[in-house]
Design a protein around this motif. Structure first.
Motif, PDB file in Angstrom:
ATOM      1  N   TYR A   1      19.414  -7.609  42.181  1.00 17.54           N
ATOM      2  CA  TYR A   1      19.440  -6.548  42.545  1.00 17.54           C
ATOM      3  C   TYR A   1      19.328  -6.026  41.884  1.00 17.54           C
ATOM      4  CZ  TYR A   1      23.745  -8.269  45.678  1.00 17.54           C
ATOM      5  OH  TYR A   1      24.504  -8.907  46.686  1.00 17.54           O
ATOM      6  N   CYS A   2      18.665  -5.050  41.770  1.00 16.38           N
ATOM      7  CA  CYS A   2      17.577  -3.560  41.172  1.00 16.38           C
ATOM      8  C   CYS A   2      17.850  -2.477  41.201  1.00 16.38           C
ATOM      9  CB  CYS A   2      16.734  -4.482  41.126  1.00 16.38           C
ATOM     10  SG  CYS A   2      16.151  -4.313  42.439  1.00 16.38           S
ATOM     11  N   GLY A   3      18.146  -1.673  40.346  1.00  9.84           N
ATOM     12  CA  GLY A   3      18.322   0.208  40.931  1.00  9.84           C
ATOM     13  C   GLY A   3      19.286   0.792  40.212  1.00  9.84           C
TER      14      GLY A   3
ATOM     15  N   ASP B   1      17.393   3.219  31.164  1.00  9.02           N
ATOM     16  CA  ASP B   1      17.065   1.340  30.985  1.00  9.02           C
ATOM     17  C   ASP B   1      18.036   0.732  30.915  1.00  9.02           C
ATOM     18  OD1 ASP B   1      14.452   1.898  32.146  1.00  9.02           O
ATOM     19  OD2 ASP B   1      13.983   2.883  29.653  1.00  9.02           O
ATOM     20  N   ARG B   2      18.715   0.688  29.653  1.00 12.07           N
ATOM     21  CA  ARG B   2      20.182   0.445  29.355  1.00 12.07           C
ATOM     22  C   ARG B   2      21.580  -0.148  30.226  1.00 12.07           C
ATOM     23  NH1 ARG B   2      24.701   2.109  24.545  1.00 12.07           N
ATOM     24  NH2 ARG B   2      26.050   0.349  24.563  1.00 12.07           N
ATOM     25  N   LEU B   3      21.560   0.648  31.722  1.00 14.62           N
ATOM     26  CA  LEU B   3      21.978   0.475  32.351  1.00 14.62           C
ATOM     27  C   LEU B   3      21.768  -0.666  33.608  1.00 14.62           C
ATOM     28  CD1 LEU B   3      25.038   1.292  34.147  1.00 14.62           C
ATOM     29  CD2 LEU B   3      23.463   2.597  35.840  1.00 14.62           C
ATOM     30  N   GLU B   4      20.387  -0.341  33.485  1.00 12.94           N
ATOM     31  CA  GLU B   4      19.169  -1.715  34.381  1.00 12.94           C
ATOM     32  C   GLU B   4      19.254  -2.762  34.327  1.00 12.94           C
ATOM     33  OE1 GLU B   4      16.980  -2.289  37.948  1.00 12.94           O
ATOM     34  OE2 GLU B   4      18.197  -0.513  37.185  1.00 12.94           O
TER      35      GLU B   4
ATOM     36  N   GLY C   1      23.417  -4.870  34.378  1.00  7.50           N
ATOM     37  CA  GLY C   1      22.726  -4.598  35.579  1.00  7.50           C
ATOM     38  C   GLY C   1      22.803  -5.690  36.123  1.00  7.50           C
ATOM     39  N   ARG C   2      21.300  -6.301  36.111  1.00 13.78           N
ATOM     40  CA  ARG C   2      20.358  -7.082  36.204  1.00 13.78           C
ATOM     41  C   ARG C   2      21.289  -8.751  35.272  1.00 13.78           C
ATOM     42  NH1 ARG C   2      14.070  -7.173  35.742  1.00 13.78           N
ATOM     43  NH2 ARG C   2      14.474  -8.431  36.673  1.00 13.78           N
ATOM     44  N   ARG C   3      21.759  -8.381  34.368  1.00 14.23           N
ATOM     45  CA  ARG C   3      21.693 -10.031  33.658  1.00 14.23           C
ATOM     46  C   ARG C   3      22.750 -10.339  33.802  1.00 14.23           C
ATOM     47  NH1 ARG C   3      23.348  -8.469  27.305  1.00 14.23           N
ATOM     48  NH2 ARG C   3      21.026  -8.095  27.355  1.00 14.23           N
TER      49      ARG C   3
ATOM     50  N   SER D   1      20.871   0.518  43.928  1.00 10.88           N
ATOM     51  CA  SER D   1      20.692   0.967  44.621  1.00 10.88           C
ATOM     52  C   SER D   1      19.948  -0.162  46.076  1.00 10.88           C
ATOM     53  CB  SER D   1      19.548   1.834  44.349  1.00 10.88           C
ATOM     54  OG  SER D   1      20.074   3.164  43.799  1.00 10.88           O
ATOM     55  N   ALA D   2      19.571  -1.166  45.397  1.00 11.69           N
ATOM     56  CA  ALA D   2      18.471  -1.956  46.527  1.00 11.69           C
ATOM     57  C   ALA D   2      18.382  -3.925  45.497  1.00 11.69           C
ATOM     58  CB  ALA D   2      17.162  -1.450  45.915  1.00 11.69           C
TER      59      ALA D   2
END
Length: 291
Positions: free
Chosen positions: A168-170, A181-184, A187-189, A196-197
């Motif tokens: 998941y990304c976005g 960038d911090r939230l991204e 979330g990816r970790r 969103s995608a």
């Protein structure tokens, strides 16, 4: 289809679309390093991102000739690709299943041209993300139904594909056009399904094959096996050979036995020896006389 492609390209050129495209490109990077080949194809409206993979030729797609963006572009409809079966090492569907009327035909066509050792990548809008909560807030070219990765799993199983990984990304907060960038990174970790995608990586399903032990043909007898040049004896020949008497010295004839007995009575010190074939006495030693 031409109007949808133009609207989609305008979205990816805007600030929210460009931020999401960068997040998706960063999510695609670790997967591209593992896939090598000769030809790849990207079906979508965003700028080309499959060129970051170590593949020699990266093809773009356009529905008509007036929408071609590069020299390496394939001009056709997405549900009828003029390519041979198993001809591409990597196929990327970038937010295209939510913009066409027959998405299962597009997915089936993309799976058809993917090699057995290749990969099929799908970028899709997550229906449970911040962009899919309200149908009116969805971007204009993607007004068709948004499907979760679990729904696409059934579609891929129909074309003998299986999901290898879903990322998941976005990530962004509801009500904001773009995330931080911090939230991204957070979330990816943890790979949270609140983005969103999503990126779906699929490969062709491998069917396990169980080896079958082939029995050797059993012939009728020794003659047929010797005539064919076979080294092994048949079971019938081995059974018949087991009935033969054991090898060893043959018994003495009755006449030779009487002669040996007579020589013993005459005071012979040693017995007569019989040859191997049992024909008779081989030699005899004279007896000693006592004074």
């Amino acid at each position: 289809m031409q109007a949808a492609v133009r609207e989609g390209r305008r979205f990816w050129e805007s600030a929210p679309g460009l931020a999401l495209w960068r997040a998706e490109r960063a999510c695609l990077g670790p997967h591209c390093e593992q896939h090598r080949g000769i030809v790849s194809l990207q079906l979508g409206m965003a700028p080309l991102m499959s060129d970051m993979c170590p593949i020699r030729y990266a093809l773009d797609w356009a529905p008509t000739s007036d929408l071609v963006r590069s020299d390496n572009s394939l001009v056709c409809l997405p549900d009828s690709l003029p390519l041979a079966d198993d001809s591409l090492d990597l196929v990327l569907l970038h937010h295209l299943l939510e913009a066409v009327e027959r998405p299962h035909h597009v997915l089936q066509e993309a799976a058809r041209v993917t090699r057995a050792d290749g990969r099929l990548l799908v970028f899709g809008w997550h229906p449970f993300g911040p962009s899919g909560l309200r149908r009116r807030q969805r971007p204009a070219p993607w007004q068709q139904q948004w499907r979760a990765p679990g729904r696409l799993r059934d579609w891929l199983a129909f074309v003998d594909f299986e999901i290898e990984r879903v990322d998941y990304c976005g990530f962004r907060l509801p009500g904001r056009a773009s995330g931080s960038d911090r939230l991204e990174t957070l979330g990816r970790r943890y790979n949270l399904p609140l983005a969103s995608a999503y990126l779906l990586v699929a490969r062709r399903r491998s069917i396990p094959v169980q080896p079958i032990k082939v029995r050797e043909p059993v012939l009728g007898g020794n003659k047929s096996g010797a005539w064919l040049g076979l080294a092994k004896e048949t079971a019938h020949a081995r059974g018949r050979g087991a009935e033969d008497p054991p090898r060893g010295p043959k018994p003495l004839p009755r006449q030779a036995a009487h002669e040996v007995a007579d020589s013993d009575q005459c005071g012979a010190t040693t017995r007569d020896y019989v040859n191997a074939n049992g024909s008779g006495v081989a030699r005899a030693r004279p007896s000693r006389t006592t004074a």
